[in-house]
Design an enzyme around this catalytic site. Structure first.
Site, short mmCIF file in Angstrom:
data_model
loop_
_atom_site.label_atom_id
_atom_site.label_comp_id
_atom_site.label_asym_id
_atom_site.label_seq_id
_atom_site.Cartn_x
_atom_site.Cartn_y
_atom_site.Cartn_z
N TRP A 358 0.84 -1.22 0.00
CA TRP A 358 0.00 0.00 0.00
C TRP A 358 0.86 1.25 0.00
CZ3 TRP A 358 -1.55 3.30 4.51
CH2 TRP A 358 -0.69 3.15 5.61
N ASP A 359 2.16 1.07 0.24
CA ASP A 359 3.11 2.19 0.18
C ASP A 359 2.96 2.97 -1.12
OD1 ASP A 359 3.94 0.17 1.94
OD2 ASP A 359 6.05 0.72 1.81
N GLU A 487 1.11 -1.78 13.07
CA GLU A 487 1.24 -3.24 13.12
C GLU A 487 1.64 -3.73 14.52
OE1 GLU A 487 3.90 -3.95 9.86
OE2 GLU A 487 2.27 -4.00 8.39
N LYS A 599 3.35 2.00 16.10
CA LYS A 599 4.49 1.86 15.19
C LYS A 599 4.57 3.02 14.21
CE LYS A 599 6.32 -1.31 11.67
NZ LYS A 599 6.02 -2.43 10.78
N GLN A 600 3.44 3.40 13.66
CA GLN A 600 3.46 4.41 12.59
C GLN A 600 2.12 5.13 12.56
OE1 GLN A 600 3.62 0.81 9.99
NE2 GLN A 600 3.02 2.27 8.43
C1 BGC Z 1 5.03 -1.08 7.45
C2 BGC Z 1 3.95 -1.19 6.40
C3 BGC Z 1 4.62 -1.14 5.04
C4 BGC Z 1 5.74 -2.18 4.90
C5 BGC Z 1 6.52 -2.03 3.61
C6 BGC Z 1 6.07 -2.17 7.25
O1 BGC Z 1 7.07 -2.03 8.21
O2 BGC Z 1 4.45 -1.22 8.74
O3 BGC Z 1 3.02 -0.15 6.52
O4 BGC Z 1 3.66 -1.36 4.05
O5 BGC Z 1 6.65 -2.02 5.97
O6 BGC Z 1 7.14 -0.79 3.54
#
Ligand code: BGC
Length: 764
Positions: A358-359, A487, A599-600
């Site tokens: 989804w990035d 996550e 986390k984000q």
């Molecule tokens: C992130 C995801 C991301 C993936 C690839 C993960 O660490 O939590 O949001 O899609 O990395 O970049």
């Protein structure tokens, strides 16, 4: 973290060789041209630690899945970007002793990535065990002008001896993926030929029948003049072809080998055409010659920088950092082929399988929307459109209606195999719908909706409508058992962001359906028949929108991360004792899941995307609550917080957050650059500057800007493409906006409307 590379506006300079840092340097010094990519490996043999990597866009391998405990619905394979034929190799022998800098004493080592012109140079002096001292320099590029072509110029000068210099340029198909799940070798040899003046090699993947043909030719120069070799021979081994070119030269004479390479795949040509096409391309490259080839390549880079450079004055580190990011994004995706996408590591490593996340929609799309003609971003959307049937199969596999796009994919099929992500991180579906909105909003290309967008929006909406469940007691719709962008919490109920983007998708889909119905009756009828649209389902969607449940933390006046978030012990990141961060390296997974640490960007991701819905006080309360609880352990996180911090006037905070990703890979901030660069988060850094510091937004077909100048900078300027125009924004004590190219247009600066005329500067 260490600052290993020298500061320079356009160059990344490694001034001395540190074998322990070689993998990081190799990632940083990667080259690509959208069609293929190589890590910054050495041409000559290197027996020290290295991750050798040559990647061809769209060539992958469905490696058998490895999981501890199989769950129904898991995919059978994880598609991996394949390490393919290594075409840069040139073995070098000095009086029959193979050059290997791991085994010599090395001085004056320099490896330089030229971002302005897109090439890599290296030079060093070696003394080998025979006490022969040799000066070596080389330069290589992957052509942005003809993406099938690459060229290397390799120069050797004996310093204290007369002797034999042997070059053996080769094509090597004996290449493995370090991340292969079962140590399998993924390639079969199909065809190879070696003659004195042309070699080629065709390899085929053991599954999928992808084929890659590389061809090579060479040219020799002594003291700048073309010469024939004293002795020529060929080497043929399994999966390997090489030339061997020997020359006796005297002390102080320079001998250069130029290696011309072409690489074609059966994604672009029929199997029976591959050799012909590879030969044609390499013949042409040699005919044009190294200097003209590189000039054409440089012209393309100059054009790119004209279109999308960011200039920062008064902070060389920041300048180098942002150019590094723009450079790699431009190398990774050139937007010519809707079958391709952007892996989190691009062409710089194997991690994340090189697949699409989804990035792309959430982070990369804004970059490509503003830095290239709109066809490029459109191709990113069409990639998902073309995967719609697979996304429908994916939803069906989970027993759900509509389409669920995969978390990780190469060809539209899900590759990810952790239940909490594969089955639960469904918010990704929303990002794909949002990207359609973002594209149409930015470009004004409403035709996209009837031509492609509507089908994707309807099928994603059908998924959401099936995935929600009705809670009778509360008279609300809920989404249970999900993982949000954070996550560090799995299987939670009602992740605010997921519920928000689900309801938003339903609403947007209804608006798009109405728009097409009102404006293109025939097309509406056709699509409606094709996808079986019916009034009943739309009525249901409306009910879900009205009754969607959103967790709210009343005491704090903020949206709830998820239902159980406040049951967790509330600690702030700043209060964690030293040595705990990053928690993903220092804590057990179980402890992370039970903690309140995020986390984000999650709630903030929603606030960023649907910003116009919330008043500034709401945004502030949420930022003030969530930022201190966010560990930013995904490189995708700080940029979103930084943009919101700008909106709130938290200028220093915005700058601090920006710094966390600006030089993430250049300074190996997270100690993980060795296995590749964080390509998708590079787009986030660009967003921090243009959307954050620059305040760029598009609302109702108009461009809005609200720039501020970070204290550490004297001035910065950025260029964006907007509706077939190029606009330059320069921010100092004043603001200058120039319409560099295109028809007159109005823009809003701090909500005040101004008119721009081509080449006239608006100064405020
Ligand atoms: C992130 C995801 C991301 C993936 C690839 C993960 O660490 O939590 O949001 O899609 O990395 O970049």
């Amino acid at each position: 973290m260490k600052q290993y590379f020298n500061e320079n506006e356009w160059l990344i300079i490694e001034n001395a060789f540190d074998p322990d840092y070689n993998r990081v340097s190799e990632s940083v010094m990667s080259l690509g041209n959208g069609h293929m990519g190589i890590r910054g490996n050495f041409e000559e043999k290197y027996s020290g630690d290295s991750l050798q990597g040559t990647y061809y866009a769209g060539i992958y391998y469905p490696d058998k899945t490895k999981v501890g405990w199989w769950k129904n619905g898991y995919p059978n394979f994880f598609a991996k970007v394949l390490n393919g034929i290594n075409f840069i190799g040139i073995r070098v022998h000095i009086n029959d002793l193979e050059l290997d800098i791991a085994k010599c004493s090395v001085s004056d080592f320099k490896r330089v990535l030229n971002m302005q012109h897109g090439y890599l140079e290296r030079s060093f002096i070696v003394e080998d065990k025979n006490n022969n001292i040799t000066k070596v320099s080389c330069k290589r590029f992957l052509s942005m002008y003809d993406s099938k072509v690459a060229a290397i110029k390799y120069s050797v000068t004996p310093i204290n001896y007369n002797g034999k210099i042997t070059f053996s340029p080769y094509l090597d198909g004996k290449v493995v993926n370090e991340d292969s799940n079962y140590d399998e070798y993924f390639w079969n040899e199909i065809d190879k030929v070696a003659t004195d003046n042309l070699c080629y090699l065709t390899m085929q993947t053991k599954k999928m029948d992808f084929r890659v043909t590389c061809a090579m030719k060479h040219e020799l120069l002594k003291n700048g003049i073309n010469i024939d070799a004293d002795k020529n021979s060929i080497i043929i081994e399994d999966n390997y072809v090489a030339n061997k070119v020997e020359n006796i030269i005297s002390m102080g004479e320079e001998i250069i080998l130029i290696k011309y390479i072409s690489a074609v795949t059966n994604r672009d040509f029929n199997n029976n055409e591959l050799v012909t096409k590879a030969k044609e391309a390499v013949n042409k490259a040699k005919e044009i010659g190294f200097n003209r080839l590189i000039s054409k390549h440089i012209e393309v880079w100059e054009q790119k920088w004209q279109e999308n450079d960011i200039i920062i004055k008064g902070d060389e580190k920041a300048q180098q950092g942002i150019r590094f990011n723009i450079f790699h994004l431009n190398q990774t995706y050139t937007g010519k082929d809707p079958r391709l996408n952007i892996g989190p590591k691009g062409f710089t490593g194997e991690k994340y399988g090189g697949s699409t996340y989804w990035d792309t929609e959430a982070y990369c799309l804004p970059f490509y929307l503003s830095t290239a003609p709109s066809e490029l971003a459109k191709n990113l959307l069409i990639y998902r459109y073309n995967h719609l049937e697979k996304a429908k199969e994916n939803a069906k596999k989970l027993g759900l209606k509509g389409a669920l796009y995969p978390m990780v994919t190469m060809n539209g099929e899900e590759c990810h195999n952790e239940w909490e992500i594969t089955f639960e991180e469904i918010h990704r579906n929303g990002a794909i719908a949002y990207a359609i909105y973002n594209y149409v909003n930015y470009t004004g290309d409403k035709d996209y909706l009837k031509d492609y967008g509507i089908e994707v929006l309807v099928e994603i909406s059908r998924f959401w409508a099936d995935r929600v469940n009705y809670n009778k007691l509360k008279d609300k719709y809920m989404i249970l058992g999900v993982t949000g962008p954070n996550e560090y919490e799995n299987n939670v109920n009602n992740n605010w962001y997921t519920n928000t983007i689900a309801a938003w998708t339903l609403d947007y889909a209804i608006k798009v359906i109405d728009y097409i119905n009102e404006n293109y009756k025939d097309i509406y009828n056709m699509i409606s028949n094709k996808i079986g649209l019916n009034k009943k389902e739309i009525t249901k969607w409306k009910e879900i929108i009205d009754k969607m449940y959103y967790p709210y933390i009343k005491e704090e006046g903020v949206f709830g991360q998820q239902d159980g978030y406040m049951d967790k012990e509330q600690i702030l990141v700043k209060d964690l004792p030293e040595g705990n961060l990053p928690i993903n390296k220092n804590w057990s997974w179980d402890r992370i899941l039970r903690s309140c640490f995020i986390k984000q960007a999650d709630v903030m991701q929603g606030i960023y995307m649907f910003n116009e819905r919330y008043d500034i006080n709401t945004i502030k309360r949420n930022f003030d609550f969530y930022e201190p609880r966010t560990v930013h352990e995904s490189s995708l996180s700080p940029c979103i917080y930084s943009i919101i911090a700008c909106q709130l006037g938290y200028k220093e905070k915005a700058y601090d957050l920006y710094l966390r990703t600006a030089r993430l890979d250049l300074d190996n901030y997270n100690c993980d650059t060795d296995d590749g660069l964080h390509i998708t988060s590079m787009a986030g850094t660009w967003m921090s500057i243009v959307h954050g510091f620059g305040g760029l937004e598009v609302k109702n077909n108009e461009l809005f800007l609200a720039p501020f100048l970070p204290k550490a900078w004297k001035e910065y300027s950025f260029r964006v493409m907007f509706r077939s125009r190029i606009i330059n924004v320069c921010v100092n004590d004043y603001i200058k906006i120039t319409l560099v190219k295109g028809k007159d247009i109005s823009v809003y600066l701090y909500n005040q409307k101004y008119y721009l005329v081509e080449n006239n500067v608006l100064e405020i």
